[in-house]
Design an enzyme around this catalytic site. Structure first.
Site, mmCIF file in Angstrom:
data_model
loop_
_atom_site.group_PDB
_atom_site.id
_atom_site.type_symbol
_atom_site.label_atom_id
_atom_site.label_comp_id
_atom_site.label_asym_id
_atom_site.label_seq_id
_atom_site.Cartn_x
_atom_site.Cartn_y
_atom_site.Cartn_z
ATOM 1 N N HIS A 40 0.833 -1.204 0.000
ATOM 2 C CA HIS A 40 0.000 0.000 0.000
ATOM 3 C C HIS A 40 0.873 1.261 0.000
ATOM 4 C CE1 HIS A 40 -2.775 -2.860 2.265
ATOM 5 N NE2 HIS A 40 -3.503 -2.499 1.230
ATOM 6 N N LYS A 153 -1.174 -6.825 -7.790
ATOM 7 C CA LYS A 153 -1.378 -8.147 -7.182
ATOM 8 C C LYS A 153 -2.835 -8.583 -7.380
ATOM 9 C CE LYS A 153 -1.842 -9.017 -2.727
ATOM 10 N NZ LYS A 153 -3.085 -9.814 -2.586
ATOM 11 N N MET A 188 3.107 -9.126 -0.978
ATOM 12 C CA MET A 188 2.598 -8.486 0.244
ATOM 13 C C MET A 188 1.079 -8.474 0.235
ATOM 14 S SD MET A 188 5.021 -6.026 1.902
ATOM 15 C CE MET A 188 6.790 -6.233 1.923
#
Ligand code: PAF
Length: 285
Positions: A40, A153, A188
């Site tokens: 993020h 992702k 992540m």
């Protein structure tokens, strides 16, 4: 460092953006469900580098979770999120409650992007992308953002959002940013904290499987089945790992290739490791 502004009301956020836009400033939004990690933060930094004003939205959206999914267990830490947003250079964190985003109830209005959201992750999560498209539409309208930043992702999500923005002619440019990985290759995700120490080596097999398929592609393999088998062969033997899907698809339309693939494609996969559902992908080019 400037103190970050916390906004909880939709009208306040819209007004904040309007003030900046009237001063000829570009406004970026980074939609998140909180529990922020380096992935993020890379989006926030990209927004900061490209735009004059940066909003991060922090909202765990109930309508994108199925009845047996992890809405209640989804990790949350508002204080940590605010501190991380400030450190990454955001100007505003928008933290609405459910009523603010769904004033007429959660079933009142939907955005449903056909085709792109029904297979891959959509097959095991019916209604998921309808919930994502709906909340992103609300966040784009409320924030009035000129640019919105999403991680690659969630590749299918990115394509659904791009398709929606194009189809509705929304005045917002969608920017897809590269996947950020842990040093061991694990993509992540806020869900990674729920992996036990025992499960972690199995989770790493996702990126190892993708890397092996990519190597086979670079060596000239163009058969979709051979490529997915290559990835699966690294994941299947791992304890706790259950493959939901591994597919090679067209990066634009997400149409799945079953036989010969072209010189540019994307491999996408979803794997359950224990109780944690993980996704990852890699461009084959
Ligand atoms: O990717 C996410 O975190 C969510 O799906 C999003 C885009 C913030 C919508 O709730």
């Amino acid at each position: 460092m400037e103190t970050i502004t916390i906004i909880r009301e939709a009208e306040t956020l819209s007004r904040w953006s309007q003030i900046h836009q009237r001063a000829a400033k570009s406004v970026a939004v980074v939609p998140t469900m909180g529990y922020l990690h380096e992935g993020h933060l890379s989006l926030i930094r990209a927004a900061r580098a490209q735009c004059d004003a940066v909003i991060v939205t922090d909202f765990v959206n109930p309508t994108q979770f199925g009845p047996n999914e992890d809405y209640a267990a989804y990790p949350r830490d508002e204080a940590m999120d605010i501190a991380l947003c400030q450190a990454a250079g955001a100007d505003v964190v928008f933290i609405p409650d459910v009523h603010t985003l769904y004033p007429n109830g959660q079933d009142a209005a939907w955005v449903d992007v056909k085709d792109l959201g029904d297979h891959l992750c959509g097959a095991s999560r019916p209604g998921h992308f309808r919930g994502v498209a709906t909340v992103v539409m609300k966040l784009l309208c409320i924030s009035r953002a000129d640019f919105a930043f999403f991680g690659q992702k969630d590749y299918q999500q990115l394509r659904v959002v791009q398709h929606m923005v194009h189809d509705f002619g929304l005045p917002c440019q969608i920017i897809g940013c590269p996947i950020v990985r842990e040093p061991d290759g694990l993509a992540m995700s806020s869900r990674n904290v729920r992996l036990s120490q025992e499960e972690r080596p199995s989770a790493i097999a996702l990126s190892q499987g993708l890397a092996a398929a990519h190597q086979a592609f670079l060596n000239g393999e163009r058969d979709a089945r051979q490529l997915t088998d290559t990835a699966a062969s690294l994941i299947l033997p791992k304890p706790h790992a259950q493959i939901e899907y591994i597919a090679v698809a067209d990066p634009e339309t997400l149409e799945i290739f079953h036989h010969q693939i072209p010189n540019r494609a994307i491999m996408l996969l979803a794997v359950r490791v224990g109780n944690v559902r993980l996704i990852d992908n890699m461009l084959l080019e």
